[in-house]
Design a protein around this motif. Sequence first.
Motif, mmCIF file in Angstrom:
data_model
loop_
_atom_site.group_PDB
_atom_site.id
_atom_site.type_symbol
_atom_site.label_atom_id
_atom_site.label_comp_id
_atom_site.label_asym_id
_atom_site.label_seq_id
_atom_site.Cartn_x
_atom_site.Cartn_y
_atom_site.Cartn_z
ATOM 1 N N SER A 132 -10.002 0.522 -7.218
ATOM 2 C CA SER A 132 -10.438 1.068 -5.945
ATOM 3 C C SER A 132 -10.518 -0.014 -4.879
ATOM 4 O O SER A 132 -10.130 0.181 -3.739
ATOM 5 N N GLY A 135 -6.877 -1.454 -4.135
ATOM 6 C CA GLY A 135 -5.938 -0.473 -3.609
ATOM 7 C C GLY A 135 -4.586 -0.517 -4.294
ATOM 8 O O GLY A 135 -3.566 -0.243 -3.684
ATOM 9 N N LYS A 138 -1.464 4.107 -7.315
ATOM 10 C CA LYS A 138 -0.409 4.865 -6.641
ATOM 11 C C LYS A 138 -0.542 6.340 -7.004
ATOM 12 O O LYS A 138 -1.040 6.687 -8.074
ATOM 13 N N SER A 151 2.616 4.846 -2.555
ATOM 14 C CA SER A 151 1.488 4.033 -2.120
ATOM 15 C C SER A 151 0.685 4.829 -1.096
ATOM 16 O O SER A 151 1.256 5.326 -0.115
ATOM 17 N N PRO A 152 -0.629 4.989 -1.286
ATOM 18 C CA PRO A 152 -1.426 5.785 -0.336
ATOM 19 C C PRO A 152 -1.287 5.327 1.109
ATOM 20 O O PRO A 152 -1.323 6.151 2.020
ATOM 21 N N LYS A 153 -1.113 4.031 1.341
ATOM 22 C CA LYS A 153 -1.015 3.541 2.727
ATOM 23 C C LYS A 153 0.253 4.045 3.417
ATOM 24 O O LYS A 153 0.333 4.040 4.657
ATOM 25 N N LEU A 187 -7.781 10.108 -3.411
ATOM 26 C CA LEU A 187 -7.522 9.216 -2.277
ATOM 27 C C LEU A 187 -8.798 8.791 -1.544
ATOM 28 O O LEU A 187 -8.728 8.224 -0.461
ATOM 29 N N GLU A 189 -10.828 6.426 -1.794
ATOM 30 C CA GLU A 189 -11.030 5.007 -1.482
ATOM 31 C C GLU A 189 -10.140 4.540 -0.326
ATOM 32 O O GLU A 189 -10.206 3.389 0.086
ATOM 33 N N PHE A 190 -9.295 5.430 0.166
ATOM 34 C CA PHE A 190 -8.381 5.110 1.259
ATOM 35 C C PHE A 190 -8.802 5.887 2.510
ATOM 36 O O PHE A 190 -9.556 6.848 2.426
ATOM 37 N N ASN A 202 -4.052 10.557 6.967
ATOM 38 C CA ASN A 202 -4.287 9.115 6.884
ATOM 39 C C ASN A 202 -4.669 8.621 8.281
ATOM 40 O O ASN A 202 -3.846 8.611 9.196
ATOM 41 N N ASP A 204 -5.105 5.765 9.483
ATOM 42 C CA ASP A 204 -4.343 4.612 9.958
ATOM 43 C C ASP A 204 -3.070 5.027 10.686
ATOM 44 O O ASP A 204 -2.460 4.217 11.396
#
Length: 244
Positions: A132, A135, A138, A151-153, A187, A189-190, A202, A204
């Motif tokens: 966590s 990161g 996946k 990849s979560p990002k 997800l 932790e993202f 997301n 970001d």
Amino acid sequence: MKKTIKAVIIDDEHYSRDELTFLLKRYEEIDIVGEADSGEKGLEVIMRKDPDVVFLDIEMPQMSGLDLAKALQNMKHIPLIVFATAYADYAVKAFRVQALDYLVKPFDEEQIDEVIKRINERMSPSSHEIESITGIGKLAVEDEGRIVYLSPKDITYLFREDRETIICVNERKYSSRTPIKELEEKLKEFPFFRTHKSYLVNLDKVEQLIPWFNGAYQLKVVGQKEEIPVSRNYVKALRERLEL
């Protein structure tokens, strides 16, 4: 000392159950708390014993292993599932019911070693915390018979459509049968935010927040033409997350 892991073996072939029991008894952390020779009896054993992992044959009369695995998804505590079967061509279907691993008969010690290693990693709180924080985890999705790791990002947003969850990554879209609520938990932790009962975004990737009507808004995100709905109940919390 490793944490004790409760296991149940379900297979309609007595010899296969005995063979797997013999191999698993080499691991001190594995405690075999029950077994069954059918899916129906297996469900009863699981309800009584509340195991951490189920070793499950696929081809069984009446209730198949896949049917049982689907039924287990409704449990409060869902055990890890390791399919143990003579048929390698069920791998994609096993993935769809969130199986941890897939053993092909006849079993060998190397296969079992790898499975026990994965079970220990999943059961270890310390490894989960490390994953966590760093990161490195996946998200696995199926794509034309293959398993793709995202990849979560890189994920822009997810939305629910009919009985599938659509995962948007740049210009690509992947479908998953996993409910959006379950993906939201994976997800957590993202920087993902639920903007609507059917959308997870997301943060970001957010570029603009655009007024719509009746207090609702729409989001403009990087690389996507579609605008994402924001229910008015979520607007205040969303702005708090987005703004300095």
